[in-house]
Design an enzyme around this catalytic site. Structure first.
Site, mmCIF file in Angstrom:
data_model
loop_
_atom_site.group_PDB
_atom_site.id
_atom_site.type_symbol
_atom_site.label_atom_id
_atom_site.label_comp_id
_atom_site.label_asym_id
_atom_site.label_seq_id
_atom_site.Cartn_x
_atom_site.Cartn_y
_atom_site.Cartn_z
ATOM 1 N N HIS A 50 0.722 -1.516 0.709
ATOM 2 C CA HIS A 50 0.274 0.239 -0.171
ATOM 3 C C HIS A 50 1.270 1.506 0.313
ATOM 4 C CE1 HIS A 50 -3.419 -2.460 0.666
ATOM 5 N NE2 HIS A 50 -4.624 -1.137 0.196
ATOM 6 N N LYS B 45 -11.040 -7.769 7.445
ATOM 7 C CA LYS B 45 -10.625 -8.218 9.284
ATOM 8 C C LYS B 45 -11.011 -6.434 9.936
ATOM 9 C CE LYS B 45 -7.688 -11.115 11.400
ATOM 10 N NZ LYS B 45 -7.508 -10.195 13.050
#
Ligand code: SF4
Lengths: 287, 184
Positions: free
Chosen positions: B38, B103
């Protein structure tokens, strides 16, 4: 003096790692099935059914239950009358760990705290493990192993309460830890609570409490009742499986105290909470 | 709680019909990336450089799988905790990303950007790595192989099960689900 060969230890460690990261233990399976039956929330029930299916697939394909195959944690009890031939026990555990993680196609998850560089080249594949040694009478070696993932470890906490805070203070602390954690540690959880000893030892006990078979009671009746009381309280939080809302947040609370005497210092009340996700991969062997 | 089957890349009308708590089965190409990847993607955007894949309508899965055994498409491949991507996600959403799979909780900035730019955060079942891997039919590393499990992979999924956690209306399943089942 009984003699155990170095290779025997290496191979036993390797086998227990590969087996327990791919086969969910019986106690955990039972607990998840029960949670599935008792869950009232539809979405949380759907999650639990995926977890049971996952355990089935993992066992059939010998595939890791979870991709986070964790740090390797060992509690080792060495009998005073046994000796390892061909190397040291510590080296055997290191070698068994590296072999188990490599040959089992498990993930290497150890890194340098500061550079975050994976240690698989510099130190070894998923090395070093965390090992607690204890010397006991007898000629056996007892080894407990767990693969401890990061998600549930990240939300674990320790503190030292004032003695006057007593049981209520302990309960409040545990509740705050689980409430703040919410969905992050992959509920439904097993909650290890270490009470007493020193600040550091409470944390060790809270980790060791996770090795206890789910469904077994604390041998101290007062603590067995306290475990149930905390569990009921935590299940009122409504977090549910994977935090999506439901009644099944915690499968079990396991308390461990410093023995003998449930000891701590007259001025303190150390408490530690080690959180274990539903992917509780633990096993136990005696050599 | 509705159920949908969606194909990637996702269009705006795909995501705006979803509500927190809905179950979605995703099929098509999705991309895997964790924090290290990222960081690199955001740097490319900031320097106006081309990305290794088209962000428009894309779904990114936060996962660091175990190594595959010989003959396997991918190892165990469940979601990792998402908050580590919180500081990067809004930039990617602004540039067209429509879905994230992970999650755990997201911060307000990510939720705001889901609302503003019409994107969705899906939760996959953490710890269901063997089951989720079965729904992955193909996988290849397309960028940063040196990152190992953290490299960017293009994966083809079939009926990949996820639940809508943060929708385009500001709803949050973690908060609402919990409120519904909380007992005092
Ligand atoms: S918390 Fe447990 S189940 Fe969840 S990703 Fe980590 S190791 Fe796997």
């Amino acid at each position: 003096m009984r003699v155990v060969r170095y290779e025997t230890v290496v191979n036993s460690i390797k086998d227990m790692i590969v087996y327990s990261t791919t086969h969910l233990s019986e106690d955990m399976l039972e607990a998840l099935k029960k949670a599935y039956e008792e869950e009232e929330s539809e979405v949380s029930k759907a999650v639990l059914s995926q977890l049971l299916e996952n355990a089935d697939i993992a066992a059939k394909e010998t595939k890791p239950l979870c991709q986070d195959t964790g740090l390797a944690i060992f509690f080792v009890k060495i009998g005073e009358d046994v000796k390892i031939e061909g190397g040291s026990l510590k080296d055997a555990i290191y070698e068994g760990t590296e072999k188990g993680y490599k040959e089992g196609f498990l993930r290497a998850s150890t890194c340098d705290c500061f550079t975050r560089e994976n240690l698989k080249e510099k130190i070894g594949y998923n090395l070093p493990p965390v090992i607690y040694f204890d010397l006991v009478p007898g000629d056996k070696i007892e080894i407990e192993y767990a693969a401890k993932g990061g998600g549930s470890e990240n939300v674990s906490r320790a503190t030292v309460l004032a003695p006057a805070q007593g049981k209520d203070g302990i309960k409040e602390f545990v509740k705050k830890v689980i409430s703040d954690a919410g969905p992050n540690p992959c509920p439904p959880l097993v909650v290890g609570v270490g009470i007493g000893g020193s600040f550091d030892y409470a944390a060790v006990m809270s980790k060791h409490a996770l090795f206890r078979s789910i469904g077994t009671k604390n041998p101290d009746p007062e603590l067995a009742a306290f475990e149930e009381e905390i569990k009921d309280e935590l299940n009122k939080l409504g977090i549910g499986a994977m935090g999506m809302g439901g009644t099944q947040t915690v499968l079990a609370v396991h308390i461990e105290t410093f023995q003998p005497g449930r000891m701590c210092h007259i001025a303190s009340l150390p408490v530690s909470v080690n959180v274990q996700c539903h992917s509780s991969r633990h096993s136990h062997i005696t050599i | 709680m509705a159920e949908y089957r969606l194909k990637t890349p996702l269009k705006e009308e795909d995501v705006t019909k979803l509500k927190a708590g809905d179950i979605v089965y995703l099929s098509g190409i999705i991309y895997t990336a964790r924090d290290a990847a990222h960081k690199k993607l955001v740097e490319l955007i900031q320097n106006n450089k081309p990305l290794p894949f088209d962000l428009k309508g894309s779904v990114i899965y936060y996962v660091g799988p175990t190594p595959p055994k010989p003959g396997e498409v991918i190892g165990s491949a469940g979601p990792t905790t998402s908050y580590r991507m919180d500081s990067y996600a809004p930039t990617l959403i602004e540039h067209g990303q429509k879905g994230m799979i992970g999650k755990g909780k997201r911060n307000e900035a990510v939720k705001d950007s889901c609302k503003k730019h019409k994107a969705v955060y899906f939760g996959a079942v953490g710890g269901a790595g063997a089951l989720l891997a079965q729904r992955i039919k193909d996988a290849k590393v397309i960028a940063y192989p040196e990152l190992g499990p953290e490299a960017i992979r293009e994966i083809v999924v079939e009926d990949f099960p996820v639940v809508v956690v943060n929708d385009t209306y500001g709803n949050d399943l973690y908060q609402e689900g919990r409120k519904k089942w909380e007992k005092n």
